[in-house]
Scaffold this motif. Sequence first.
Motif, PDB file in Angstrom:
ATOM      1  N   ALA A  99       0.834  -1.205   0.000  1.00  0.00           N
ATOM      2  CA  ALA A  99       0.000   0.000   0.000  1.00  0.00           C
ATOM      3  C   ALA A  99       0.866   1.252   0.000  1.00  0.00           C
ATOM      4  O   ALA A  99       0.519   2.266  -0.612  1.00  0.00           O
ATOM      5  CB  ALA A  99      -0.917  -0.007   1.223  1.00  0.00           C
ATOM      6  N   GLY A 100       2.017   1.163   0.659  1.00  0.00           N
ATOM      7  CA  GLY A 100       2.886   2.318   0.811  1.00  0.00           C
ATOM      8  C   GLY A 100       3.561   2.766  -0.469  1.00  0.00           C
ATOM      9  O   GLY A 100       3.960   3.932  -0.590  1.00  0.00           O
ATOM     10  N   LYS A 101       3.690   1.879  -1.454  1.00  0.00           N
ATOM     11  CA  LYS A 101       4.335   2.258  -2.706  1.00  0.00           C
ATOM     12  C   LYS A 101       3.607   3.423  -3.357  1.00  0.00           C
ATOM     13  O   LYS A 101       4.226   4.353  -3.876  1.00  0.00           O
ATOM     14  CB  LYS A 101       4.364   1.067  -3.669  1.00  0.00           C
ATOM     15  N   THR A 102       2.286   3.386  -3.332  1.00  0.00           N
ATOM     16  CA  THR A 102       1.494   4.481  -3.881  1.00  0.00           C
ATOM     17  C   THR A 102       1.458   5.658  -2.923  1.00  0.00           C
ATOM     18  O   THR A 102       1.526   6.823  -3.346  1.00  0.00           O
ATOM     19  CB  THR A 102       0.060   4.007  -4.173  1.00  0.00           C
ATOM     20  N   ARG A 103       1.347   5.376  -1.639  1.00  0.00           N
ATOM     21  CA  ARG A 103       1.284   6.435  -0.635  1.00  0.00           C
ATOM     22  C   ARG A 103       2.536   7.314  -0.684  1.00  0.00           C
ATOM     23  O   ARG A 103       2.455   8.535  -0.491  1.00  0.00           O
ATOM     24  CB  ARG A 103       1.125   5.804   0.750  1.00  0.00           C
ATOM     25  N   ASP A 104       3.678   6.727  -0.997  1.00  0.00           N
ATOM     26  CA  ASP A 104       4.912   7.507  -1.084  1.00  0.00           C
ATOM     27  C   ASP A 104       4.830   8.555  -2.188  1.00  0.00           C
ATOM     28  O   ASP A 104       5.336   9.672  -2.043  1.00  0.00           O
ATOM     29  CB  ASP A 104       6.103   6.583  -1.331  1.00  0.00           C
ATOM     30  N   TRP A 105       4.202   8.202  -3.311  1.00  0.00           N
ATOM     31  CA  TRP A 105       4.018   9.178  -4.391  1.00  0.00           C
ATOM     32  C   TRP A 105       3.074  10.290  -3.950  1.00  0.00           C
ATOM     33  O   TRP A 105       3.276  11.465  -4.290  1.00  0.00           O
ATOM     34  CB  TRP A 105       3.486   8.489  -5.642  1.00  0.00           C
ATOM     35  N   ASP A 106       2.038   9.946  -3.199  1.00  0.00           N
ATOM     36  CA  ASP A 106       1.108  10.962  -2.701  1.00  0.00           C
ATOM     37  C   ASP A 106       1.844  11.986  -1.825  1.00  0.00           C
ATOM     38  O   ASP A 106       1.607  13.193  -1.919  1.00  0.00           O
ATOM     39  CB  ASP A 106      -0.006  10.306  -1.883  1.00  0.00           C
ATOM     40  N   ILE A 107       2.719  11.491  -0.969  1.00  0.00           N
ATOM     41  CA  ILE A 107       3.466  12.371  -0.075  1.00  0.00           C
ATOM     42  C   ILE A 107       4.396  13.280  -0.875  1.00  0.00           C
ATOM     43  O   ILE A 107       4.490  14.482  -0.621  1.00  0.00           O
ATOM     44  CB  ILE A 107       4.259  11.548   0.958  1.00  0.00           C
ATOM     45  N   LEU A 108       5.089  12.709  -1.872  1.00  0.00           N
ATOM     46  CA  LEU A 108       5.981  13.501  -2.716  1.00  0.00           C
ATOM     47  C   LEU A 108       5.204  14.584  -3.460  1.00  0.00           C
ATOM     48  O   LEU A 108       5.622  15.756  -3.489  1.00  0.00           O
ATOM     49  CB  LEU A 108       6.698  12.591  -3.710  1.00  0.00           C
ATOM     50  N   ILE A 109       4.081  14.216  -4.045  1.00  0.00           N
ATOM     51  CA  ILE A 109       3.273  15.185  -4.795  1.00  0.00           C
ATOM     52  C   ILE A 109       2.781  16.306  -3.889  1.00  0.00           C
ATOM     53  O   ILE A 109       2.803  17.485  -4.260  1.00  0.00           O
ATOM     54  CB  ILE A 109       2.087  14.463  -5.478  1.00  0.00           C
ATOM     55  N   ASP A 247       9.095  12.116   5.634  1.00  0.00           N
ATOM     56  CA  ASP A 247       8.409  12.454   4.381  1.00  0.00           C
ATOM     57  C   ASP A 247       9.397  13.007   3.352  1.00  0.00           C
ATOM     58  O   ASP A 247       9.366  12.619   2.179  1.00  0.00           O
ATOM     59  CB  ASP A 247       7.322  13.499   4.638  1.00  0.00           C
ATOM     60  N   VAL A 248      10.266  13.903   3.810  1.00  0.00           N
ATOM     61  CA  VAL A 248      11.216  14.525   2.886  1.00  0.00           C
ATOM     62  C   VAL A 248      12.282  13.532   2.448  1.00  0.00           C
ATOM     63  O   VAL A 248      12.644  13.458   1.267  1.00  0.00           O
ATOM     64  CB  VAL A 248      11.867  15.772   3.528  1.00  0.00           C
TER      65      VAL A 248
END
Length: 293
Positions: A99-109, A247-248
């Motif tokens: 699940a986190g693979k997509t969540r990481d992109w959300d955080i970056l965006i 996050d960063v």
Amino acid sequence: MKRDSGKMDKQSATGDRPANPAGTAPSAQAAFTSYAAPLVGHAVEFASAVRVDASPEALHKLRVSLRRLRSLWWAFAPLLEKDESIRQRALFKYLATAAGKTRDWDILIELLSQEDSGAHDITPKLQEARGSALAVSRETLSNADVKHLLREALAGASKELNTAHERMPLRKFAARRVDAAKRSLKKRMKRANRARRSDYTAFHDVRKAGKKLRYLLDFFEPVLKGSCKSTARRVKRIQKRFGALNDVVASEGLLREHAASLAGSGDAGVTLDWLGKERKRRMRTAAALLRKR
């Protein structure tokens, strides 16, 4: 930015505890299912929702539920068969990572939506990469059959604990496990305070230990003697600052990892410079909290 704060909705807050913590003292073995069953139910519900809901919130809730399950199995590890307990925690981690693979992109965006990030031209490519990650996350979770795996884990652990000959009062057990989590956090904070500021691993360990303690307080606070409010407030501060740093760091690593595929869609170098400066700023903020321990 919403991250894995350990904060529960009303249903979760009331559903993940023994049915009668103020009555006759339950044993830890008997109470396990009262903690675990609602968490499994939530995780199964969120995993199902992710199939049709592409929002960051759906993935966030699923990952938090799986991390809470992993912490609960850690809490009850002394009462469970060691190898099986380790296997189950590894399973929860695997599913949370999916699940986190997509969540990481959300955080970056979300991070790069800030005006001074210099990432406006690169955003469409990031959204495209996020869509690809979501497809992989959905496929992985679907193939894993989350509902079956989690219910099987719950049934196995519940059976083992319910048939155990020995019994330990829940309050005594909870106090021991919370104390163990506190010691772990204190040890990692000392290590991070002595580490070089470039040693992110030490800071990351503090974040993980703080998260574990926060979850255990969520589980066990109603049955513990005395108030845990001051400890909970402190852990929240740790989660907030060290979560912001993570996050960063994670976003910077993700952007570097996919730099080739993002080439030509904007000035990635400017964005990476911005993330590097933001990482150093948040590292200083996190370090300042260590000195106040």
